[in-house]
Design a protein around this motif. Structure first.
Motif, PDB file in Angstrom:
ATOM      1  N   ALA A  84      25.964  27.374  43.903  1.00 34.68           N
ATOM      2  CA  ALA A  84      24.970  27.042  42.871  1.00 34.68           C
ATOM      3  C   ALA A  84      25.248  25.680  42.219  1.00 34.68           C
ATOM      4  CB  ALA A  84      24.958  28.140  41.805  1.00 34.68           C
ATOM      5  N   ARG A  85      26.332  25.041  42.662  1.00 35.49           N
ATOM      6  CA  ARG A  85      26.747  23.741  42.095  1.00 35.49           C
ATOM      7  C   ARG A  85      26.857  23.776  40.580  1.00 35.49           C
ATOM      8  NH1 ARG A  85      24.922  19.846  46.577  1.00 35.49           N
ATOM      9  NH2 ARG A  85      24.039  21.354  47.934  1.00 35.49           N
ATOM     10  N   ILE A  86      27.593  24.759  40.092  1.00 35.32           N
ATOM     11  CA  ILE A  86      27.897  24.789  38.656  1.00 35.32           C
ATOM     12  C   ILE A  86      29.409  24.842  38.522  1.00 35.32           C
ATOM     13  CG2 ILE A  86      25.747  25.929  37.930  1.00 35.32           C
ATOM     14  CD1 ILE A  86      27.326  28.561  37.762  1.00 35.32           C
ATOM     15  N   ASN A  87      29.918  24.363  37.380  1.00 36.59           N
ATOM     16  CA  ASN A  87      31.360  24.520  37.198  1.00 36.59           C
ATOM     17  C   ASN A  87      31.730  25.197  35.889  1.00 36.59           C
ATOM     18  OD1 ASN A  87      30.823  22.322  35.593  1.00 36.59           O
ATOM     19  ND2 ASN A  87      31.504  20.848  37.159  1.00 36.59           N
ATOM     20  N   MET A  88      30.767  25.907  35.315  1.00 35.99           N
ATOM     21  CA  MET A  88      31.063  26.652  34.089  1.00 35.99           C
ATOM     22  C   MET A  88      32.024  27.801  34.374  1.00 35.99           C
ATOM     23  SD  MET A  88      27.412  27.120  32.159  1.00 35.99           S
ATOM     24  CE  MET A  88      26.310  27.183  33.554  1.00 35.99           C
ATOM     25  N   LYS A  89      32.929  28.036  33.432  1.00 36.59           N
ATOM     26  CA  LYS A  89      33.809  29.201  33.536  1.00 36.59           C
ATOM     27  C   LYS A  89      33.023  30.439  33.106  1.00 36.59           C
ATOM     28  CE  LYS A  89      37.406  26.856  34.811  1.00 36.59           C
ATOM     29  NZ  LYS A  89      37.826  26.957  36.215  1.00 36.59           N
ATOM     30  N   ALA A  90      33.604  31.601  33.379  1.00 38.02           N
ATOM     31  CA  ALA A  90      32.836  32.827  33.141  1.00 38.02           C
ATOM     32  C   ALA A  90      33.651  33.917  32.456  1.00 38.02           C
ATOM     33  CB  ALA A  90      32.325  33.354  34.473  1.00 38.02           C
ATOM     34  N   THR A  91      32.934  34.775  31.750  1.00 39.79           N
ATOM     35  CA  THR A  91      33.522  36.022  31.252  1.00 39.79           C
ATOM     36  C   THR A  91      32.901  37.159  32.058  1.00 39.79           C
ATOM     37  OG1 THR A  91      33.707  35.109  29.035  1.00 39.79           O
ATOM     38  CG2 THR A  91      33.867  37.501  29.231  1.00 39.79           C
ATOM     39  N   VAL A  92      33.770  37.972  32.664  1.00 44.72           N
ATOM     40  CA  VAL A  92      33.311  39.101  33.474  1.00 44.72           C
ATOM     41  C   VAL A  92      33.722  40.395  32.788  1.00 44.72           C
ATOM     42  CG1 VAL A  92      33.547  40.266  35.709  1.00 44.72           C
ATOM     43  CG2 VAL A  92      33.529  37.769  35.618  1.00 44.72           C
ATOM     44  N   ARG A  93      32.747  41.271  32.568  1.00 47.57           N
ATOM     45  CA  ARG A  93      33.045  42.592  31.995  1.00 47.57           C
ATOM     46  C   ARG A  93      32.596  43.653  32.971  1.00 47.57           C
ATOM     47  NH1 ARG A  93      34.303  42.223  26.576  1.00 47.57           N
ATOM     48  NH2 ARG A  93      33.854  40.128  25.797  1.00 47.57           N
ATOM     49  N   SER A  94      33.576  44.435  33.431  1.00 49.33           N
ATOM     50  CA  SER A  94      33.311  45.410  34.483  1.00 49.33           C
ATOM     51  C   SER A  94      33.724  46.799  34.009  1.00 49.33           C
ATOM     52  CB  SER A  94      34.138  44.993  35.701  1.00 49.33           C
ATOM     53  OG  SER A  94      33.585  45.507  36.861  1.00 49.33           O
ATOM     54  N   THR A  95      32.867  47.780  34.256  1.00 49.28           N
ATOM     55  CA  THR A  95      33.203  49.150  33.877  1.00 49.28           C
ATOM     56  C   THR A  95      33.024  50.061  35.084  1.00 49.28           C
ATOM     57  OG1 THR A  95      32.334  48.683  31.686  1.00 49.28           O
ATOM     58  CG2 THR A  95      32.739  50.994  32.200  1.00 49.28           C
ATOM     59  N   ASN A  96      34.060  50.855  35.364  1.00 49.54           N
ATOM     60  CA  ASN A  96      33.965  51.852  36.429  1.00 49.54           C
ATOM     61  C   ASN A  96      33.543  53.182  35.833  1.00 49.54           C
ATOM     62  OD1 ASN A  96      34.766  50.256  38.625  1.00 49.54           O
ATOM     63  ND2 ASN A  96      36.939  50.591  38.180  1.00 49.54           N
ATOM     64  N   TYR A  97      32.481  53.746  36.361  1.00 49.45           N
ATOM     65  CA  TYR A  97      32.029  55.066  35.920  1.00 49.45           C
ATOM     66  C   TYR A  97      32.501  56.082  36.939  1.00 49.45           C
ATOM     67  CZ  TYR A  97      29.363  52.601  32.438  1.00 49.45           C
ATOM     68  OH  TYR A  97      29.020  51.806  31.376  1.00 49.45           O
ATOM     69  N   VAL A  98      33.475  56.885  36.549  1.00 50.10           N
ATOM     70  CA  VAL A  98      34.067  57.870  37.445  1.00 50.10           C
ATOM     71  C   VAL A  98      33.903  59.265  36.851  1.00 50.10           C
ATOM     72  CG1 VAL A  98      35.766  56.453  38.643  1.00 50.10           C
ATOM     73  CG2 VAL A  98      36.307  57.330  36.400  1.00 50.10           C
ATOM     74  N   PRO A  99      33.668  60.265  37.704  1.00 45.54           N
ATOM     75  CA  PRO A  99      33.453  61.622  37.205  1.00 45.54           C
ATOM     76  C   PRO A  99      34.697  62.276  36.601  1.00 45.54           C
ATOM     77  CG  PRO A  99      33.251  61.540  39.601  1.00 45.54           C
ATOM     78  CD  PRO A  99      33.454  60.149  39.156  1.00 45.54           C
ATOM     79  N   THR A 100      35.887  61.898  37.027  1.00 42.13           N
ATOM     80  CA  THR A 100      37.091  62.444  36.399  1.00 42.13           C
ATOM     81  C   THR A 100      38.058  61.291  36.176  1.00 42.13           C
ATOM     82  OG1 THR A 100      38.472  62.788  38.330  1.00 42.13           O
ATOM     83  CG2 THR A 100      36.888  64.515  37.843  1.00 42.13           C
ATOM     84  N   ALA A 101      39.079  61.552  35.386  1.00 45.40           N
ATOM     85  CA  ALA A 101      40.053  60.498  35.091  1.00 45.40           C
ATOM     86  C   ALA A 101      40.948  60.215  36.297  1.00 45.40           C
ATOM     87  CB  ALA A 101      40.894  60.893  33.902  1.00 45.40           C
ATOM     88  N   ALA A 102      40.992  61.162  37.235  1.00 45.48           N
ATOM     89  CA  ALA A 102      41.982  61.072  38.320  1.00 45.48           C
ATOM     90  C   ALA A 102      41.533  60.219  39.487  1.00 45.48           C
ATOM     91  CB  ALA A 102      42.323  62.477  38.816  1.00 45.48           C
ATOM     92  N   GLY A 103      41.862  58.975  39.455  1.00 47.76           N
ATOM     93  CA  GLY A 103      41.688  58.100  40.613  1.00 47.76           C
ATOM     94  C   GLY A 103      40.251  57.800  40.985  1.00 47.76           C
ATOM     95  N   LEU A 104      40.041  57.488  42.236  1.00 46.72           N
ATOM     96  CA  LEU A 104      38.747  57.130  42.802  1.00 46.72           C
ATOM     97  C   LEU A 104      38.262  55.756  42.350  1.00 46.72           C
ATOM     98  CD1 LEU A 104      37.396  59.171  44.796  1.00 46.72           C
ATOM     99  CD2 LEU A 104      35.544  59.331  43.154  1.00 46.72           C
ATOM    100  N   ALA A 105      39.161  54.874  41.973  1.00 45.18           N
ATOM    101  CA  ALA A 105      38.775  53.491  41.695  1.00 45.18           C
ATOM    102  C   ALA A 105      38.405  52.859  43.035  1.00 45.18           C
ATOM    103  CB  ALA A 105      39.922  52.732  41.073  1.00 45.18           C
ATOM    104  N   SER A 106      37.518  51.881  42.986  1.00 44.78           N
ATOM    105  CA  SER A 106      37.041  51.342  44.242  1.00 44.78           C
ATOM    106  C   SER A 106      36.758  49.858  44.164  1.00 44.78           C
ATOM    107  CB  SER A 106      35.780  52.086  44.648  1.00 44.78           C
ATOM    108  OG  SER A 106      35.110  51.389  45.663  1.00 44.78           O
ATOM    109  N   SER A 107      37.307  49.117  45.129  1.00 44.60           N
ATOM    110  CA  SER A 107      36.996  47.698  45.192  1.00 44.60           C
ATOM    111  C   SER A 107      35.615  47.491  45.806  1.00 44.60           C
ATOM    112  CB  SER A 107      38.064  46.961  46.009  1.00 44.60           C
ATOM    113  OG  SER A 107      38.140  47.482  47.311  1.00 44.60           O
ATOM    114  N   ALA A 108      35.088  48.516  46.501  1.00 40.41           N
ATOM    115  CA  ALA A 108      33.779  48.384  47.149  1.00 40.41           C
ATOM    116  C   ALA A 108      32.677  48.205  46.108  1.00 40.41           C
ATOM    117  CB  ALA A 108      33.503  49.604  48.023  1.00 40.41           C
ATOM    118  N   SER A 109      32.572  49.159  45.181  1.00 41.41           N
ATOM    119  CA  SER A 109      31.526  49.041  44.157  1.00 41.41           C
ATOM    120  C   SER A 109      31.813  47.850  43.247  1.00 41.41           C
ATOM    121  CB  SER A 109      31.444  50.323  43.339  1.00 41.41           C
ATOM    122  OG  SER A 109      32.691  50.628  42.763  1.00 41.41           O
ATOM    123  N   GLY A 110      33.089  47.547  43.025  1.00 43.09           N
ATOM    124  CA  GLY A 110      33.491  46.447  42.146  1.00 43.09           C
ATOM    125  C   GLY A 110      32.990  45.094  42.628  1.00 43.09           C
ATOM    126  N   PHE A 111      33.294  44.746  43.873  1.00 44.93           N
ATOM    127  CA  PHE A 111      32.883  43.429  44.367  1.00 44.93           C
ATOM    128  C   PHE A 111      31.382  43.370  44.680  1.00 44.93           C
ATOM    129  CE2 PHE A 111      37.457  42.644  44.940  1.00 44.93           C
ATOM    130  CZ  PHE A 111      37.514  41.380  44.378  1.00 44.93           C
TER     131      PHE A 111
END
Ligand code: FM0
Length: 323
Positions: A84-111
């Motif tokens: 996009a030919r921009i050089n602005m820095k960024a703030t990224v806020r990401s939230t994982n919505y998981v059905p239980t606290a135990a694991g299931l984090a995923s780089s697939a949905s993240g990226f």
């Protein structure tokens, strides 16, 4: 000035697995893979490019991340800044919505969510196909999370034609039951585990050859809505990926005793006429492909061996959503 984009992407579970790269930098896989996007787990990500910032900030579940983690995000966003030919820095806020606290984090949905948010913010107007190639550069499995239902990631011939394509919306009584099995041992990341397997397992060549056949067969099974064939190919392919790892030097295994217990419950249910099939990834959790209408029968059986909080029922999920 500042520009903003926000998107949601769902997780996916591979039925034909991706386990090995032919190009580490561009994340080009050794074989094509095929997954089911699931609705129980998703990531929402907002990115704000702002010319008043001096560096990138990455918040995951409201927590500011360290330099190493933020660097991975910065490198990924650089792909969009360059295009996009921009050089602005960024703030990224990401939230994982998981059905239980135990694991299931995923780089697939993240990226996948981050790619869609960056596309939105930079007004690049990338197609889903292009977006899947951007997501691929963050994590291979993220390539597939751009679309819903059954999705194929074509291995391609170069970095311009290795992308995902939607195969089928999976809205024909397809579901998954996920058994969350906590592991106390420190796990080996997919990235490291697959690299080690490619380099040291004498079974690797046979694995890649089998995947080529399995991909063709599973697409026919999906086309014919032949659930039993779909399941049998899924279960065999997953086991073969783990067999390939067991052949590595030193051997690599993600299984726990409770993983084997869950697999045996699936086999037992099948003997009783319930069509269900297991698969596992780079961790001890067991994912069971089933008829969505029979998911609760499977859950009830599993409850004889596992806590209710360990068992998640899900239907097929949709593709990326702009927010
Ligand atoms: O999802 O090194 O995408 O096809 O989940 O970031 O490209 O985290 F079972 C393992 C996913 C691997 C199979 O690997 O690796 C699959 C796996 P990266 P990923």
């Amino acid at each position: 000035m500042a520009v903003r984009g926000k998107a949601r992407a769902y997780g996916n579970i591979a039925l034909i697995k991706y386990w090995g790269k032919r190009d580490e930098k561009n994340i080009l896989p050794m074989n094509s893979s095929l997954s089911l996007t699931i609705e129980c787990f998703y990531t929402e990500t907002e990115v704000v490019f702002d010319d008043s910032l001096n560096e990138d900030y990455f918040y995951l579940n409201d927590e500011l991340q360290d330099k190493t983690t933020t660097k991975k995000i910065s490198d990924f966003i650089d792909l969009f800044r360059k295009a996009a030919r921009i050089n602005m820095k960024a703030t990224v806020r990401s939230t994982n919505y998981v059905p239980t606290a135990a694991g299931l984090a995923s780089s697939a949905s993240g990226f996948a969510a981050l790619a869609a948010a960056c596309n939105h913010a930079t007004r690049l107007n990338l197609s889903h196909r292009e977006l899947s190639m951007y997501a691929r550069r963050g994590s291979g499995s993220a390539t597939r999370s751009i679309y819903g239902g059954f999705v194929e990631w074509k291995k391609g011939t170069n970095e311009e034609d290795s992308y995902a394509v939607p195969i089928d919306d999976a809205k024909w009584d397809i579901g998954m039951v996920i058994v969350i099995i906590n592991s106390k041992e420190k796990k080996v990341s997919s990235r490291e585990g697959m690299k080690h397997t490619v380099l040291t397992s004498p079974f690797y060549k046979a694995w890649v050859e089998t995947c080529e056949k399995d991909i063709k067969e599973i697409k026919l099974a999906i086309r014919d809505r032949d659930f039993e064939r779909l399941g049998l190919i899924t279960e065999r392919n997953g086991l073969m990926m783990h067999a390939t790892m067991l052949g590595a030097n030193p051997p690599l295994s993600y299984w726990e005793p409770d993983s084997v217990l869950a697999m045996n419950v699936v086999r037992e249910l099948r003997r009783k006429g319930i069509l269900c099939y297991f698969t596992m990834d780079a961790g001890p959790n067991v994912k069971i492909l089933c008829r969505l209408s029979e998911a609760n029968i499977i859950k009830n059986k599993l409850k004889e061996f596992f806590d209710e909080e360990q068992i998640i029922v899900t239907g097929p999920g949709p593709g990326i959503v702009l927010l």
